[in-house]
Design a protein around this motif. Sequence first.
Motif, PDB file in Angstrom:
ATOM      1  N   PHE A   1       0.534  -1.013   0.395  1.00 24.29           N
ATOM      2  CA  PHE A   1      -0.222   0.160   0.353  1.00 24.29           C
ATOM      3  C   PHE A   1       0.411   1.453  -0.217  1.00 24.29           C
ATOM      4  N   THR A   2       1.923   1.600   0.956  1.00 25.12           N
ATOM      5  CA  THR A   2       3.099   2.307   0.628  1.00 25.12           C
ATOM      6  C   THR A   2       3.621   2.669   0.006  1.00 25.12           C
ATOM      7  N   ARG A   3       3.672   1.983  -0.680  1.00 25.15           N
ATOM      8  CA  ARG A   3       4.352   2.105  -2.076  1.00 25.15           C
ATOM      9  C   ARG A   3       3.747   2.957  -3.433  1.00 25.15           C
ATOM     10  N   LEU A   4       2.495   2.030  -3.561  1.00 28.69           N
ATOM     11  CA  LEU A   4       1.579   2.347  -4.052  1.00 28.69           C
ATOM     12  C   LEU A   4       0.918   4.024  -4.028  1.00 28.69           C
TER      13      LEU A   4
ATOM     14  N   GLY B   1      -2.287  -7.442  17.063  1.00 32.18           N
ATOM     15  CA  GLY B   1      -1.094  -8.179  15.432  1.00 32.18           C
ATOM     16  C   GLY B   1      -0.997  -6.254  15.733  1.00 32.18           C
ATOM     17  N   SER B   2       0.124  -6.101  14.132  1.00 32.76           N
ATOM     18  CA  SER B   2       0.206  -4.693  13.999  1.00 32.76           C
ATOM     19  C   SER B   2       0.365  -4.625  12.323  1.00 32.76           C
ATOM     20  N   LEU B   3       0.463  -3.814  11.929  1.00 32.64           N
ATOM     21  CA  LEU B   3       0.603  -3.806  10.279  1.00 32.64           C
ATOM     22  C   LEU B   3       1.919  -3.758   9.932  1.00 32.64           C
ATOM     23  N   GLN B   4       2.633  -4.467   9.086  1.00 31.89           N
ATOM     24  CA  GLN B   4       4.034  -4.882   8.828  1.00 31.89           C
ATOM     25  C   GLN B   4       4.091  -3.794   7.598  1.00 31.89           C
ATOM     26  N   ARG B   5       4.358  -2.680   7.811  1.00 30.21           N
ATOM     27  CA  ARG B   5       5.640  -1.591   7.412  1.00 30.21           C
ATOM     28  C   ARG B   5       6.965  -1.737   7.786  1.00 30.21           C
ATOM     29  N   VAL B   6       7.760  -2.517   7.947  1.00 26.71           N
ATOM     30  CA  VAL B   6       8.891  -2.463   7.896  1.00 26.71           C
ATOM     31  C   VAL B   6      10.026  -2.262   6.213  1.00 26.71           C
ATOM     32  N   GLY B   7      11.074  -2.116   6.916  1.00 26.02           N
ATOM     33  CA  GLY B   7      12.180  -1.376   4.776  1.00 26.02           C
ATOM     34  C   GLY B   7      12.679  -3.374   5.003  1.00 26.02           C
ATOM     35  N   THR B   8      13.224  -3.305   3.701  1.00 29.32           N
ATOM     36  CA  THR B   8      13.183  -4.294   3.489  1.00 29.32           C
ATOM     37  C   THR B   8      14.749  -4.667   4.498  1.00 29.32           C
TER      38      THR B   8
END
Length: 414
Positions: free
Chosen positions: A103-106, A367-374
């Motif tokens: 989502f974030t990238r789009l 839970g938490s949304l998966q929002r992590v860098g590579t």
Amino acid sequence: TGCSSTEAIETIETTPNTDTGGLANGQETAETPESGTVPLTVWTEEDNFEMLEEMIASFQEHYAGQADFEISLVAQPDSGTCNTILGDIHGAGDVFSFPDDQFTRLMAAGVLAPVDNAAEVAAANVPESIAAASWHDTLYAFPYTADNGYFLYYDKDYFTEEDVQTLDGLLDAANAAGKQISMELNSGWYLYAFFGQTGLELGVNSDGVTNYCNWNATEGAVKGRDVAQSILNLTTNPAFSYHTDDDFVLGVQDGSIIAGVSGTWNATQIRNAWGSDYGAAKLPTFTCAGQQIQMSSFTGYKMMGVNAYSSHKEWAMRLADWLTNEENQTIRFMQKSQIPSNIKAAASDAALQIPAVQAILDQSQYGSLQRVGTKYWDACTAFANIMIEGNPNNISLQDLMDTLTEGITASVAD
């Protein structure tokens, strides 16, 4: 969870809205969609084609006479939607399916058109799914599943309801039976379970690519090394076995594994193996720093986006709304066992009878949304592999946590 509200126990009503002046949920739009020929493309997984063809037929019937629709389905694996779109934004589908971790990238690329009927969509779906599809209080996509997470499967023949509340209880019962419990610990997706409810912090920075993390904290009620010790206690317990998801299922089928952490994609095979003893529940608590801490999880949702560059954006918006409404989320659940994000659909009699559905909804509050860098993923794998091996070189737990944190927060250029 959102399903604990009084709205969630209302009876599902699947009669289509007959108000053809607005979106599928009845809201009027500011703009009148064009008439004439309206070609639209929908990007989705190929194995969903037959089901979506039925949904598209009902959409065309609902809006009959308002336009001449030419709607085509294009095979696009959800896992690659973002990269494919960013390679050719103007050539992308008018409507497309994607998981929330894209989502974030789009959104940042300006691909997603803001949802016209945001208030209605937000009211219909669990709050966590709306948060996953929003940025700064603006809704940019239509959620339609809430099943991309994990929880506990267990064989009720070996465990009491009290046993499955704690990791200690699970291990004790498995040891007594000479069996094992399983978890794919060396995946950062699962490893997060031990950190998410500890008060330690992890997230992606404003640049969208690097992470912040204090999992090596040396102060506070729970320190990083406390969590490391809890993980080491698990991996050195004879009742624990590290397995990938596929091997977990094989262990269930051969009888060696009687509990494990996984997701809805394995529900059918596990139910077939355990029959009436098939059980599912939220993740247990684990002992850490002298207290019981609830295991966390990454939560995941799938959603439909509307291409901001679509030549027929108003109709694309109505189609995305239709494909993700209560009735069609119910169809997805009945045909594909995809857990609805729609509150009423998730509270149907059929959904309430399936343990995995209720387990993932119960777990979502932790839970938490998966929002992590590579950089997060490889660092977690390296750390977890040492834990799985039992820390054979006796590296100090603080040093291990420092290395893990340095890896997670490293520059993408490193």
